[in-house]
Design a protein around this motif. Structure first.
Motif, PDB file in Angstrom:
ATOM      1  N   ASP B   4       0.833  -1.206   0.000  1.00  0.00           N
ATOM      2  CA  ASP B   4       0.000   0.000   0.000  1.00  0.00           C
ATOM      3  C   ASP B   4       0.872   1.263   0.000  1.00  0.00           C
ATOM      4  N   SER B   5       0.217   2.430   0.073  1.00  0.00           N
ATOM      5  CA  SER B   5       0.947   3.704  -0.039  1.00  0.00           C
ATOM      6  C   SER B   5       1.870   3.944   1.157  1.00  0.00           C
ATOM      7  N   SER B   6       1.659   3.193   2.256  1.00  0.00           N
ATOM      8  CA  SER B   6       2.538   3.306   3.417  1.00  0.00           C
ATOM      9  C   SER B   6       3.661   2.278   3.396  1.00  0.00           C
ATOM     10  N   GLY B   7       3.751   1.472   2.330  1.00  0.00           N
ATOM     11  CA  GLY B   7       4.816   0.473   2.244  1.00  0.00           C
ATOM     12  C   GLY B   7       4.488  -0.820   2.977  1.00  0.00           C
ATOM     13  N   LEU B   8       3.240  -0.991   3.399  1.00  0.00           N
ATOM     14  CA  LEU B   8       2.842  -2.211   4.103  1.00  0.00           C
ATOM     15  C   LEU B   8       2.288  -3.234   3.115  1.00  0.00           C
ATOM     16  N   GLN B   9       2.554  -4.521   3.388  1.00  0.00           N
ATOM     17  CA  GLN B   9       2.015  -5.583   2.542  1.00  0.00           C
ATOM     18  C   GLN B   9       0.496  -5.673   2.712  1.00  0.00           C
ATOM     19  N   VAL B  10      -0.201  -5.770   1.610  1.00  0.00           N
ATOM     20  CA  VAL B  10      -1.663  -5.878   1.631  1.00  0.00           C
ATOM     21  C   VAL B  10      -2.036  -7.356   1.653  1.00  0.00           C
ATOM     22  N   LEU B  11      -2.829  -7.754   2.632  1.00  0.00           N
ATOM     23  CA  LEU B  11      -3.246  -9.157   2.766  1.00  0.00           C
ATOM     24  C   LEU B  11      -4.541  -9.402   1.997  1.00  0.00           C
ATOM     25  N   SER B  12      -4.665 -10.603   1.457  1.00  0.00           N
ATOM     26  CA  SER B  12      -5.901 -10.980   0.768  1.00  0.00           C
ATOM     27  C   SER B  12      -6.992 -11.293   1.796  1.00  0.00           C
ATOM     28  N   ARG B  13      -8.229 -11.369   1.311  1.00  0.00           N
ATOM     29  CA  ARG B  13      -9.341 -11.708   2.215  1.00  0.00           C
ATOM     30  C   ARG B  13      -9.106 -13.069   2.879  1.00  0.00           C
ATOM     31  N   ALA B  14      -8.612 -14.017   2.111  1.00  0.00           N
ATOM     32  CA  ALA B  14      -8.375 -15.364   2.661  1.00  0.00           C
ATOM     33  C   ALA B  14      -7.294 -15.317   3.743  1.00  0.00           C
ATOM     34  N   GLU B  15      -6.212 -14.578   3.490  1.00  0.00           N
ATOM     35  CA  GLU B  15      -5.156 -14.442   4.504  1.00  0.00           C
ATOM     36  C   GLU B  15      -5.705 -13.769   5.760  1.00  0.00           C
ATOM     37  N   CYS B  16      -6.534 -12.731   5.557  1.00  0.00           N
ATOM     38  CA  CYS B  16      -7.129 -12.017   6.697  1.00  0.00           C
ATOM     39  C   CYS B  16      -7.967 -12.965   7.555  1.00  0.00           C
ATOM     40  N   LEU B  17      -8.809 -13.774   6.914  1.00  0.00           N
ATOM     41  CA  LEU B  17      -9.683 -14.673   7.675  1.00  0.00           C
ATOM     42  C   LEU B  17      -8.859 -15.750   8.376  1.00  0.00           C
ATOM     43  N   ASP B  18      -7.791 -16.235   7.710  1.00  0.00           N
ATOM     44  CA  ASP B  18      -6.892 -17.196   8.364  1.00  0.00           C
ATOM     45  C   ASP B  18      -6.289 -16.608   9.635  1.00  0.00           C
ATOM     46  N   LEU B  19      -5.806 -15.375   9.533  1.00  0.00           N
ATOM     47  CA  LEU B  19      -5.174 -14.733  10.697  1.00  0.00           C
ATOM     48  C   LEU B  19      -6.206 -14.492  11.800  1.00  0.00           C
ATOM     49  N   LEU B  20      -7.399 -14.029  11.408  1.00  0.00           N
ATOM     50  CA  LEU B  20      -8.459 -13.787  12.406  1.00  0.00           C
ATOM     51  C   LEU B  20      -8.778 -15.062  13.174  1.00  0.00           C
ATOM     52  N   SER B  21      -8.718 -16.186  12.476  1.00  0.00           N
ATOM     53  CA  SER B  21      -9.096 -17.450  13.127  1.00  0.00           C
ATOM     54  C   SER B  21      -8.059 -17.890  14.164  1.00  0.00           C
ATOM     55  N   THR B  22      -6.853 -17.264  14.135  1.00  0.00           N
ATOM     56  CA  THR B  22      -5.808 -17.637  15.104  1.00  0.00           C
ATOM     57  C   THR B  22      -5.794 -16.734  16.329  1.00  0.00           C
ATOM     58  N   ALA B  23      -6.523 -15.624  16.289  1.00  0.00           N
ATOM     59  CA  ALA B  23      -6.400 -14.613  17.346  1.00  0.00           C
ATOM     60  C   ALA B  23      -7.418 -14.870  18.455  1.00  0.00           C
ATOM     61  N   PRO B  24      -6.991 -14.866  19.714  1.00  0.00           N
ATOM     62  CA  PRO B  24      -7.941 -15.099  20.805  1.00  0.00           C
ATOM     63  C   PRO B  24      -8.716 -13.844  21.204  1.00  0.00           C
TER      64      PRO B  24
END
Lengths: 135, 135
Positions: B4-24
């Protein structure tokens, strides 16, 4: 010790500010195109002010210009299921005065995100509240 | 890899949902008496729905009734200065159907806060976005 209706310990303003001063990352909560938005940021607590660095053209810079925002930091121990969270609500403003900007540039505030981040946002911590889940 | 414009990697929807599923723990962002509000909560990702337990009379239950909210989770490595954050925006609703409530009660979702928490809030993750700060 005061406890809220959810059974959580209520932290005093002084305890909240102490905890905020220990946290390297918080989350700024604002409105973006009429929708709720939230973004993690590095910050530094400067007295009662939360100081954030961003880039001039960022969405965060645009959305927080003289807006009332919330700022949250927390820390949780996953093993013990304990932790705290602190939320400050107040007016965000862009720093435009060169003297103030020079002073803020001396603060120990480095951002993890890459790129040029010479735009400062200050959030005055007007309302501060915090909770703790203890053992 | 999109950046993105801040130099951060943009995650896909699938990656986002995978990560959400790991967070307590995540943070629900809503409006309380016309002010921005944010509260950490335990949650469980049930398909594309974020499931939260609270008490019926809580401020959270009242403020999120058919409101558009944001939900954020993140994880940062303070040593390496890396990490990710995911934000979902969608409609929150109180679960009133007894069959649905019984099903949600079977989910592996325990709240750390004490007290009776038999009220379920479901946030449909309609817009999902995420960023990663890598080494």
């Amino acid at each position: 010790m005061q406890v809220d209706s959810s059974g959580l310990q209520v932290l005093s303003r002084a305890e909240c500010l102490d905890l905020l001063s220990t946290a390297p990352i918080g989350r700024i909560v604002f409105t973006d195109q009429a929708l709720p938005a939230v973004q993690p940021v590095n910050f530094h607590l400067d007295g009662h002010s939360i100081v954030i660095r961003t880039s001039t053209g960022s969405k965060l810079a645009a959305a927080t210009r003289r807006a009332v925002v919330a700022f949250e930091a927390d820390e949780f121990d996953l093993e013990r299921r304990t932790g705290w969270s602190v939320t400050a609500v107040g007016l965000a403003r862009a720093v435009t005065d060169p003297t103030e900007r020079d002073r803020l540039a001396e603060l120990p505030l480095t951002t993890w995100a890459p790129g040029n981040r010479d735009h400062y946002i200050v959030v005055e911590a007007e309302q501060v509240s915090g909770r703790r889940i203890a053992d």
